[in-house]
Design a protein around this motif. Structure first.
Motif, short mmCIF file in Angstrom:
data_model
loop_
_atom_site.label_atom_id
_atom_site.label_comp_id
_atom_site.label_asym_id
_atom_site.label_seq_id
_atom_site.Cartn_x
_atom_site.Cartn_y
_atom_site.Cartn_z
N GLY A 1 22.33 24.12 1.64
CA GLY A 1 20.99 23.57 1.41
C GLY A 1 20.04 24.59 0.82
N ILE B 1 17.47 27.42 0.71
CA ILE B 1 17.21 28.68 1.44
C ILE B 1 15.75 28.80 1.88
CG2 ILE B 1 16.61 30.17 -0.53
CD1 ILE B 1 18.65 32.23 0.63
N ALA C 1 16.44 37.42 -8.29
CA ALA C 1 15.28 37.58 -9.17
C ALA C 1 15.68 38.11 -10.54
CB ALA C 1 14.30 38.54 -8.50
N ASN C 2 14.68 38.32 -11.40
CA ASN C 2 14.92 39.00 -12.68
C ASN C 2 14.24 40.37 -12.62
OD1 ASN C 2 12.06 38.67 -13.61
ND2 ASN C 2 12.63 36.52 -13.54
N GLY D 1 11.01 32.87 -12.00
CA GLY D 1 11.83 32.21 -13.02
C GLY D 1 12.29 30.85 -12.54
N GLY E 1 15.88 28.45 -11.01
CA GLY E 1 16.85 28.54 -9.92
C GLY E 1 16.21 28.81 -8.57
N ASP F 1 14.94 31.51 -7.49
CA ASP F 1 13.72 32.30 -7.69
C ASP F 1 12.50 31.37 -7.78
OD1 ASP F 1 12.09 34.45 -8.26
OD2 ASP F 1 12.70 34.65 -10.35
N ALA G 1 23.53 35.74 -8.73
CA ALA G 1 24.06 35.91 -10.10
C ALA G 1 25.01 34.80 -10.57
CB ALA G 1 24.72 37.28 -10.29
N GLY H 1 24.35 31.60 -10.91
CA GLY H 1 23.69 30.48 -11.59
C GLY H 1 23.43 30.85 -13.04
N ILE H 2 22.17 31.09 -13.34
CA ILE H 2 21.75 31.39 -14.71
C ILE H 2 22.48 32.63 -15.25
CG2 ILE H 2 19.74 32.07 -16.11
CD1 ILE H 2 18.10 30.21 -14.10
N MET I 1 25.55 24.86 -4.41
CA MET I 1 26.39 24.05 -5.29
C MET I 1 27.69 23.69 -4.56
SD MET I 1 24.53 24.05 -7.98
CE MET I 1 25.53 23.52 -9.35
#
Ligand code: AR6
Length: 285
Positions: free
Chosen positions: A114, A116, A128-129, A135, A137, A139, A217, A219-220, A255
């Motif tokens: 679920g 977070i 994060a980036n 951003g 996702g 984040d 890491a 995901g995007i 996912m």
């Protein structure tokens, strides 16, 4: 050409004009900075019932409601049907576990399916980036739930390198802290492992006893899900073997693909029934 007397007048006018231009900007900056600091201190000192008014009513999950892995296994016997592969076994054998800790550690890890941002625990980790600018996702979800002061505090941190981690308050989130870490975009195993190591390293200074990780890491940034799970699980296992103070590490799977991967691999890294995976038992090709 400006004559000496006129020059003095020119410069004094220039300085006054420049001060008028610069001052509101400085004041603005100071006010914004102090606002997040004030908010951070205020929230840190709120009694729990008051803090809960900051998040949506009833919209949080306390630690006791997240089953430890040993309980999850008993409630979900069907997970024994999920078999690991030969590649999993190769990855798994890259670390040496202390089997005497199996029972104790199976009570200190969980998988949680679920969002977070709902977890009322000590810290949640943000994928994060490097600019620490909100951003997409996980984040984006964390920033939306925490409110604008989270971005203000992030702005004061001067970014974050790949594989590094920085900590902020959780503001309107149920979690006390957000640990921002930047996963690799190039598939680096060392960098991803470092994300987990550096995030966990905050536990001592900030007295973090419960922490939840998203699948950093994957995901995007496109890191392969299965390898990412091996890295997360072996880093957590080694950390827990060495740090008794940590009470719970939660792997937040969002996912469906990660749900299955974690259900399979947790049985290797945190065995509940004492299966010996080094014998190559229960392997599917
Ligand atoms: N709770 C838990 N997990 C979530 C949630 C949520 N609310 N939302 C998504 N996930 P990603 P990355 C899962 O893309 O690959 C951002 O734009 C998601 O399904 O969030 O490290 C940053 O600013 C996936 O399994 O992170 C960076 O630019 C996992 O979280 C970039 O994305 C991580 O996916 C970082 O990319």
């Amino acid at each position: 050409m400006i004559l000496p007397a006129n020059r003095a007048i020119f410069f004094s006018i220039f300085h006054v004009y420049r001060a008028q231009l610069v001052r509101p900007f400085c004041l603005e900056k100071m006010t914004t900075q102090s606002k997040w600091k004030v908010e951070k201190n205020k929230i840190a000192n709120l009694p729990l019932e008051e803090k809960r008014k900051l998040y949506k009513p009833g919209d949080f999950i306390i630690l006791d409601k997240v089953d430890p892995w040993c309980k999850f296994v008993i409630k979900n016997r069907d997970i024994e049907m999920l078999k690991h592969t030969l590649d999993d076994l190769t990855e798994f054998q890259k670390i040496k576990l202390d089997p005497s800790k199996d029972k104790e550690l199976s009570e200190k890890v969980s998988i949680f399916q679920g969002d977070i941002t709902k977890l009322e625990i000590d810290a949640i980790v943000n994928a994060a980036n490097s600019r620490l600018i909100a951003g997409g996702g996980v984040d984006g979800a964390i920033h939306r739930a925490a409110g604008p002061f989270l971005q203000e505090e992030c702005n004061s941190l001067h970014g974050c390198g790949t594989g590094e981690a920085k900590i902020t308050s959780g503001y309107n989130l149920p979690a006390k802290y957000v640990i921002h870490t930047v996963g690799p975009r190039d598939g680096s195993v060392t960098a991803l492992q470092s994300c987990y190591d550096k995030s966990l390293a905050f536990h001592h200074e900030h007295k973090i006893k419960s922490i939840a990780f998203p699948c950093i890491a994957t995901g995007i940034y496109g890191f392969p899900n299965r390898l990412a799970a091996h890295i997360a699980l072996r880093t957590a296992r080694k950390f827990l073997e060495a740090n008794e103070e940590m009470e719970r590490i939660i792997f937040c799977t969002f996912m469906p693909v990660d749900v299955d991967i974690y259900k399979t691999l947790m049985q290797m890294y945190f065995p509940v029934h004492g299966w010996n995976y080094n014998d190559g038992a229960s392997v599917s090709e």
